[in-house]
Motif scaffolding. Structure first.
Motif, PDB file in Angstrom:
ATOM      1  N   ALA A   1      50.780  76.043  61.973  1.00  0.00           N
ATOM      2  CA  ALA A   1      50.513  76.746  62.331  1.00  0.00           C
ATOM      3  C   ALA A   1      48.687  77.182  62.176  1.00  0.00           C
TER       4      ALA A   1
ATOM      5  N   ALA B   1      46.726  77.770  66.030  1.00  0.00           N
ATOM      6  CA  ALA B   1      46.181  78.231  66.117  1.00  0.00           C
ATOM      7  C   ALA B   1      44.561  78.443  67.040  1.00  0.00           C
TER       8      ALA B   1
ATOM      9  N   VAL C   1      53.024  82.856  68.839  1.00  0.00           N
ATOM     10  CA  VAL C   1      54.065  83.846  67.815  1.00  0.00           C
ATOM     11  C   VAL C   1      55.225  82.444  66.607  1.00  0.00           C
TER      12      VAL C   1
ATOM     13  N   ALA D   1      52.779  82.217  63.820  1.00  0.00           N
ATOM     14  CA  ALA D   1      53.319  83.548  62.773  1.00  0.00           C
ATOM     15  C   ALA D   1      54.181  83.410  62.004  1.00  0.00           C
TER      16      ALA D   1
ATOM     17  N   LEU E   1      53.856  83.538  57.981  1.00  0.00           N
ATOM     18  CA  LEU E   1      55.519  83.847  57.554  1.00  0.00           C
ATOM     19  C   LEU E   1      56.039  83.235  56.189  1.00  0.00           C
TER      20      LEU E   1
END
Length: 68
Positions: free
Chosen positions: A17, A21, A39, A42, A46
Motif C-alpha cells: 500500500a 501510494a 483503491v 486502501a 484497511l
C-alpha cells in the motif's frame, strides 16, 4: 470477525500500500490505473489494520497462529 492475518501478511500489505501510494502521489502511475491501484492499496491497508481479510474467510485461510 476472527483474525485471519498474521504479522508477515499484514506487513506485506502495508508495504504494498505504501509503495502504490508513493507511486501515485509522485505521478509515476496515474489515470484510471492509478486510481484503481490506490483503491486496492486502501483496501489492503484497511484489512491489515483490522487483521481480517474477507477473501480468506470462505476458503478457511489463516496466516496467523492459532491460540490453543
Amino acid at each position: 470477525m476472527k483474525k485471519n492475518l498474521g504479522a508477515i501478511d499484514r506487513g506485506v500489505r502495508i508495504l504494498i500500500a505504501a509503495v502504490v501510494a508513493t507511486l501515485f502521489f509522485t505521478n509515476i502511475i496515474s489515470g484510471v490505473l492509478g486510481t484503481v491501484l490506490l483503491v486496492v492499496a486502501a483496501v489492503l491497508l484497511l484489512t491489515s489494520f483490522i487483521s481480517f481479510c474477507p477473501l480468506y474467510a470462505p476458503f478457511g485461510i489463516r496466516t496467523c497462529k492459532l491460540k490453543e
